[in-house]
Scaffold this motif. Structure first.
Motif, PDB file in Angstrom:
ATOM      1  N   MET A   1      -5.554   6.507   0.242  1.00  0.00           N
ATOM      2  CA  MET A   1      -4.587   5.478   0.426  1.00  0.00           C
ATOM      3  C   MET A   1      -4.119   5.022   2.065  1.00  0.00           C
ATOM      4  N   GLN A   2      -3.705   6.397   2.600  1.00  0.00           N
ATOM      5  CA  GLN A   2      -3.340   6.166   4.136  1.00  0.00           C
ATOM      6  C   GLN A   2      -4.510   5.407   5.004  1.00  0.00           C
ATOM      7  N   ALA A   3      -5.729   5.427   4.768  1.00  0.00           N
ATOM      8  CA  ALA A   3      -6.660   5.106   5.726  1.00  0.00           C
ATOM      9  C   ALA A   3      -6.857   3.512   5.518  1.00  0.00           C
ATOM     10  N   TYR A   4      -6.588   3.123   4.110  1.00  0.00           N
ATOM     11  CA  TYR A   4      -6.927   1.624   3.814  1.00  0.00           C
ATOM     12  C   TYR A   4      -5.668   1.163   2.780  1.00  0.00           C
ATOM     13  N   PRO A   5      -4.443   1.233   3.209  1.00  0.00           N
ATOM     14  CA  PRO A   5      -3.366   0.687   2.398  1.00  0.00           C
ATOM     15  C   PRO A   5      -3.512  -0.569   1.895  1.00  0.00           C
ATOM     16  N   ASP A   6      -4.244  -1.447   2.478  1.00  0.00           N
ATOM     17  CA  ASP A   6      -4.348  -2.976   2.050  1.00  0.00           C
ATOM     18  C   ASP A   6      -5.557  -3.289   1.278  1.00  0.00           C
ATOM     19  N   ARG A   7      -6.335  -2.403   0.923  1.00  0.00           N
ATOM     20  CA  ARG A   7      -7.673  -2.457   0.217  1.00  0.00           C
ATOM     21  C   ARG A   7      -7.274  -2.416  -1.248  1.00  0.00           C
ATOM     22  N   CYS A   8      -8.019  -3.108  -2.066  1.00  0.00           N
ATOM     23  CA  CYS A   8      -7.629  -3.106  -3.370  1.00  0.00           C
ATOM     24  C   CYS A   8      -8.056  -1.830  -4.112  1.00  0.00           C
ATOM     25  N   ALA A   9      -6.865  -1.275  -4.927  1.00  0.00           N
ATOM     26  CA  ALA A   9      -6.961   0.004  -5.654  1.00  0.00           C
ATOM     27  C   ALA A   9      -7.374  -0.208  -7.039  1.00  0.00           C
ATOM     28  N   SER A  16      -4.429  -7.951  -9.315  1.00  0.00           N
ATOM     29  CA  SER A  16      -4.958  -6.869  -8.427  1.00  0.00           C
ATOM     30  C   SER A  16      -3.755  -6.301  -7.638  1.00  0.00           C
ATOM     31  N   TRP A  17      -3.990  -4.899  -7.483  1.00  0.00           N
ATOM     32  CA  TRP A  17      -2.983  -4.115  -6.519  1.00  0.00           C
ATOM     33  C   TRP A  17      -3.766  -3.433  -5.659  1.00  0.00           C
ATOM     34  N   THR A  18      -3.106  -3.544  -4.332  1.00  0.00           N
ATOM     35  CA  THR A  18      -3.495  -2.795  -3.360  1.00  0.00           C
ATOM     36  C   THR A  18      -2.881  -1.284  -3.582  1.00  0.00           C
ATOM     37  N   TYR A  19      -3.440  -0.448  -2.731  1.00  0.00           N
ATOM     38  CA  TYR A  19      -2.977   1.000  -2.462  1.00  0.00           C
ATOM     39  C   TYR A  19      -1.679   1.068  -2.268  1.00  0.00           C
ATOM     40  N   GLU A  21       0.731  -1.368  -3.216  1.00  0.00           N
ATOM     41  CA  GLU A  21       1.472  -1.909  -4.423  1.00  0.00           C
ATOM     42  C   GLU A  21       1.452  -0.792  -5.467  1.00  0.00           C
ATOM     43  N   LEU A  22       0.154  -0.107  -5.584  1.00  0.00           N
ATOM     44  CA  LEU A  22       0.151   0.837  -6.573  1.00  0.00           C
ATOM     45  C   LEU A  22       1.006   1.988  -6.433  1.00  0.00           C
ATOM     46  N   ASP A  23       1.248   2.479  -5.312  1.00  0.00           N
ATOM     47  CA  ASP A  23       1.949   3.660  -4.977  1.00  0.00           C
ATOM     48  C   ASP A  23       3.118   3.259  -5.140  1.00  0.00           C
ATOM     49  N   ARG A  24       3.934   2.078  -4.781  1.00  0.00           N
ATOM     50  CA  ARG A  24       5.081   1.815  -5.198  1.00  0.00           C
ATOM     51  C   ARG A  24       5.523   1.611  -6.592  1.00  0.00           C
ATOM     52  N   ARG A  25       4.514   1.336  -7.244  1.00  0.00           N
ATOM     53  CA  ARG A  25       4.826   1.105  -8.759  1.00  0.00           C
ATOM     54  C   ARG A  25       4.930   2.546  -9.525  1.00  0.00           C
TER      55      ARG A  25
END
Length: 66
Positions: A1-9, A16-19, A21-25
């Protein structure tokens, strides 16, 4: 997540959610469960949104109440 926080997770139908957004949820859900007394040692399960209780403990004593 730290390396690519804006990639699709996670990708679902029409969403779809980025890493980030998913982390926040996930953190928000964890906080809500903690406020309701769910311990980090509890095992929980998710169910479809139409289920009476979408999240709950998986202990045998609670299973009969679902």
């Amino acid at each position: 997540m730290q390396a690519y926080p804006d990639r699709c997770a996670l990708r679902g139908p029409g969403r779809s959610w980025t890493y980030t957004e998913l982390d926040r949820r996930v953190r928000r859900l964890a906080g809500a469960l903690h406020e309701r007394g769910v311990s980090v040692r509890w095992r929980t399960t998710s169910a479809p949104a139409c289920a009476p209780s979408a999240y709950g403990p998986t202990t045998p004593s609670c299973s009969r109440h679902r």
